[in-house]
Design a protein around this motif. Structure first.
Motif, PDB file in Angstrom:
ATOM      1  N   PHE A  57      -1.210  -1.255   1.804  1.00  8.05           N
ATOM      2  CA  PHE A  57       0.095  -1.485   2.410  1.00  8.05           C
ATOM      3  C   PHE A  57      -0.064  -2.138   3.788  1.00  8.05           C
ATOM      4  O   PHE A  57       0.916  -2.578   4.381  1.00  8.05           O
ATOM      5  CB  PHE A  57       0.859  -0.160   2.571  1.00  8.05           C
ATOM      6  N   LEU A  80       6.592   2.766   0.413  1.00 10.92           N
ATOM      7  CA  LEU A  80       7.089   1.910   1.479  1.00 10.92           C
ATOM      8  C   LEU A  80       8.597   2.056   1.618  1.00 10.92           C
ATOM      9  O   LEU A  80       9.316   2.212   0.625  1.00 10.92           O
ATOM     10  CB  LEU A  80       6.767   0.448   1.181  1.00 10.92           C
ATOM     11  N   VAL A  96       2.709  -6.563   5.153  1.00  5.76           N
ATOM     12  CA  VAL A  96       2.479  -5.809   3.911  1.00  5.76           C
ATOM     13  C   VAL A  96       2.133  -6.759   2.772  1.00  5.76           C
ATOM     14  O   VAL A  96       1.209  -6.510   1.996  1.00  5.76           O
ATOM     15  CB  VAL A  96       3.721  -4.961   3.557  1.00  5.76           C
ATOM     16  N   ASP A 144       5.028  -0.701  -4.494  1.00  9.57           N
ATOM     17  CA  ASP A 144       5.468  -0.034  -3.273  1.00  9.57           C
ATOM     18  C   ASP A 144       5.275   1.481  -3.275  1.00  9.57           C
ATOM     19  O   ASP A 144       5.796   2.177  -2.414  1.00  9.57           O
ATOM     20  CB  ASP A 144       6.939  -0.352  -3.006  1.00  9.57           C
TER      21      ASP A 144
END
Length: 204
Positions: A105, A143, A153, A174
């Protein structure tokens, strides 16, 4: 929040190793130490020197956490049943900023800490801005909505130089789950880490 104010590459050059495995590390071009005497013949390092170097390298890899925080982690590792050096690695890998980094991430551990502190990460659906938070097995890390579109990201997810370890299970682009606490040989360090020397350093 702990913040590294000095150049991150200085640690690479002082150790003579590419600690984070980044392609722009100066060690890739200059493997000797910094300063006008960096190329001189290296003197023999004492046992204490080797232990100190191992501690600085491991502490630096995890975002250069404060000495107080690192020593506290070591003390907790000694209280857990089993091998202290393995316990130390396990506790460090359970940090939220490290799981964010492992999940790709963020491109660096320092960027991962920033993303967490700015409130872009959710743990089990709840916003968390404490980078040193220790995650449990089974926790879901995801996220926030804004973070999904951040250039940082997107860049991190396309990095070719590292893969997501198997103790971080991917669920889409995510979300990840922390499936188990890893052992030393399962952690994808770019360089050799010696937590046994760190234990020796603190147990003197």
């Amino acid at each position: 929040m702990s913040k590294r104010k000095a150049s991150k590459h200085k640690l690479d050059r002082r150790m003579g190793e590419n600690i984070w495995g980044r392609p722009n590390s100066p060690v890739n071009k200059r493997s000797y130490g910094p300063g006008q005497h960096g190329q001189r013949r290296k003197s023999k390092v004492s046992d204490f020197g080797l232990q100190l170097r191992a501690k600085q390298k491991l502490k630096g890899y995890y975002g250069d956490v404060t000495e107080k925080q690192f020593r506290s982690t070591y003390k907790e590792a000694t209280r857990i049943k089993g091998d202290t050096s393995q316990n130390l690695i396990g506790l460090l890998e359970r940090r939220l900023d490290m799981i964010v980094y492992r999940a790709k991430f963020a491109p660096t551990i320092f960027a991962a800490r920033q993303i967490v502190s700015h409130g872009h990460i959710r743990v089990n659906g709840v916003k968390c801005n404490i980078a040193s938070r220790r995650c449990d097995v089974g926790d879901e890390i995801s996220l926030g909505d804004k973070a999904k579109e951040m250039a940082l990201v997107i860049e991190a997810q396309s990095l070719p130089e590292r893969d997501i370890p198997d103790y971080v299970a991917v669920d889409g682009n995510d979300k990840v789950s922390f499936t188990r606490v890893p052992k030393l040989d399962e952690v994808p360090y770019p360089v050799t880490m010696e937590p046994n020397l760190v234990v020796e350093f603190y147990s003197r």
